[in-house]
Design a protein around this motif. Structure first.
Motif, PDB file in Angstrom:
ATOM      1  N   ARG A 131      45.867  44.894  23.915  1.00  0.00           N
ATOM      2  CA  ARG A 131      44.978  44.226  24.853  1.00  0.00           C
ATOM      3  C   ARG A 131      44.243  43.106  24.146  1.00  0.00           C
ATOM      4  O   ARG A 131      43.958  43.197  22.953  1.00  0.00           O
ATOM      5  CB  ARG A 131      43.970  45.236  25.432  1.00  0.00           C
ATOM      6  N   VAL A 133      40.818  40.472  24.699  1.00  0.00           N
ATOM      7  CA  VAL A 133      39.564  40.302  25.418  1.00  0.00           C
ATOM      8  C   VAL A 133      39.044  38.902  25.158  1.00  0.00           C
ATOM      9  O   VAL A 133      39.056  38.418  24.017  1.00  0.00           O
ATOM     10  CB  VAL A 133      38.520  41.348  24.964  1.00  0.00           C
ATOM     11  N   CYS A 143      39.837  41.079  30.303  1.00  0.00           N
ATOM     12  CA  CYS A 143      40.753  41.835  29.451  1.00  0.00           C
ATOM     13  C   CYS A 143      42.154  41.750  30.039  1.00  0.00           C
ATOM     14  O   CYS A 143      42.355  42.004  31.237  1.00  0.00           O
ATOM     15  CB  CYS A 143      40.304  43.292  29.360  1.00  0.00           C
ATOM     16  N   ILE A 176      34.132  47.291  23.118  1.00  0.00           N
ATOM     17  CA  ILE A 176      33.907  45.867  22.931  1.00  0.00           C
ATOM     18  C   ILE A 176      32.435  45.690  22.603  1.00  0.00           C
ATOM     19  O   ILE A 176      31.565  46.095  23.385  1.00  0.00           O
ATOM     20  CB  ILE A 176      34.246  45.070  24.202  1.00  0.00           C
ATOM     21  N   LEU A 193      36.659  49.542  26.211  1.00  0.00           N
ATOM     22  CA  LEU A 193      37.774  48.593  26.169  1.00  0.00           C
ATOM     23  C   LEU A 193      38.785  48.871  27.272  1.00  0.00           C
ATOM     24  O   LEU A 193      39.353  47.946  27.855  1.00  0.00           O
ATOM     25  CB  LEU A 193      38.463  48.655  24.798  1.00  0.00           C
TER      26      LEU A 193
END
Length: 424
Positions: A131, A133, A143, A176, A193
């Motif tokens: 992933r 961000v 995201c 995060i 996250l």
């Protein structure tokens, strides 16, 4: 899996902590690398290049920007902003070929002000191999998976400042970590996250509208937090406008704070804190103060633990590197390279770089320091305490305000016109 960082720990004995289990050894997955300290474990990194030499590929970018590239699981990510901030995008490139794989754009209804030198993509993305961000400030936190599918997005509020935004997200233990500001409301936050759910927020006091302090001088912080293990405790450490805070990652509680960033010209912080063993060094912006203090105790540790405060200083936007027991800096003006003693703040040496001012932060790779100046020339030098020992000057002849990424023996540089992959 990230290998044991023995070579780094000998010069940076207090290991910085990231969600290492999801990273590959050659990745550079966030601003200032896998450990957030600008230090790479890579070897056999190119020392010399030019616009024609050792360029493996370059990809055109639609607009200038101050964010930096990241590299994760075979992909290179960079942010761009167009149409005076009305379009903000995350670009994904194949790291081997430089082919653009996808772009995902956001078109906010409202565009906040910024300074002409800080386009609307000052924040560097962060990734974990699956992933990625990206924070677009008032336009939201997004995201995506590595195929470009949006997984979630969040609005974290409006952030208005005459100089715009620039802090970058950091990934840690499935969270995060994001320093939100500057503006009327400033806070440190942790989000899940996987879902984007807010886990905690800790507000930071601001004066007035968050742009000017009580003396009508500028105020604000654009500092990206660093995650570190200090005396057996994991902490999130960040320079705010007036002080340096250490947050507990699970609750967001401020464990300690050290004051000293209030300056004669304003209360400003552009750089990330630099951790020099058990000493933290923080730099104020706009010729403001620099401080060094021991990272121990609780509450307001200023009187008990601050070792030194020095003001004025050169304009500092670039974050430095701690290695060989010293702190190495590249400044924005006057145009100086410096070596400092982190325990005293004393200047061991300072010399003019021979190039332009530096906004991009410094990187240490294969026993050499790399920093790219605003003319797009990357200066390579030895981290020597005897004086400036320059190894190479590598011009790309395109302006740049960004920090190099080092991954698998290659250097990735963002200029105002291109994204470069440099290798032997």
């Amino acid at each position: 899996m990230v290998k044991h960082w023995q070579s780094i720990c000998c010069v940076f004995s207090m290991c910085l902590v990231f969600s290492a289990g999801q990273l590959r050894a050659e990745d550079w997955p966030a601003f200032r690398g896998p450990l957030g300290n600008g230090i790479s474990q890579e070897t056999d990194v190119p020392l010399k290049w030019s616009a024609e030499e050792n360029i493996l590929w370059k990809a055109p970018l639609p607009a200038p920007g101050n964010s930096s590239p990241i590299v994760s699981n075979g992909k290179v990510f960079i942010t761009c902003a167009e149409n005076e901030g009305r379009k903000r995008s995350l670009y994904c490139f194949d790291r081997t070929s430089g082919k653009q794989l996808w772009v995902r754009s956001v078109e906010p209804d409202k565009v906040m002000p910024t300074h002409k030198t800080n386009n609307y993509c000052g924040s560097t993305p962060a990734a974990d191999g699956k992933r990625v961000v990206v924070w677009h400030s008032s336009a939201g936190l997004y995201c995506y998976d590595f195929a470009g599918k949006e997984l979630w997005h969040r609005s974290l509020g409006e952030f208005e400042h005459i100089w715009g935004y620039g802090a970058s997200p950091v990934l840690h233990a499935g969270k995060i970590i994001l320093h939100c500001g500057p503006g009327k409301r400033v806070f440190m936050t942790a989000l899940d996250l996987e879902s984007g759910k807010t886990l905690w927020e800790t507000n930071e006091p601001v004066a007035g509208d968050g742009q000017y302090n009580d003396q009508r001088k500028y105020m604000g912080s654009w500092s990206t937090p660093v995650i570190a293990n200090v005396n057996g405790q994991t902490l999130i450490i960040c320079s705010m406008a007036l002080r340096v805070n250490a947050y507990e990652p699970t609750s967001g509680k401020i464990i300690w704070s050290c004051e000293g960033l209030h300056g004669k010209k304003g209360d400003l912080a552009y750089t990330s804190p630099v951790l020099a063993n058990k000493i933290c060094v923080a730099m104020g912006g706009f010729n403001g103060p620099a401080i060094g203090f021991r990272m121990q105790g609780s509450g307001n540790i200023t009187d008990a633990q601050r070792l030194w405060l020095k003001e004025p200083n050169p304009q500092r936007i670039s974050t430095g590197i701690f290695t060989n027991g010293h702190l190495f800096m590249a400044n924005a003006g006057p145009n100086l390279f410096q070596c400092l003693n982190p325990a005293t703040g004393e200047i061991v040496w300072q010399e003019r770089s021979g190039g332009a001012a530096c906004w991009g932060s410094m990187v240490l790779a294969d026993k050499h320091l790399y920093v790219t100046d605003q003319n797009g020339t990357t200066h390579v030098f030895q981290p020597s305490t005897a004086g400036l020992e320059k190894v190479a000057e590598n011009p790309l002849k395109e302006r740049s305000n960004s920090t190099p990424a080092v991954s698998d023996g290659q250097v990735f540089i963002r200029t105002f016109r291109h994204l470069y992959c440099i290798g032997k």
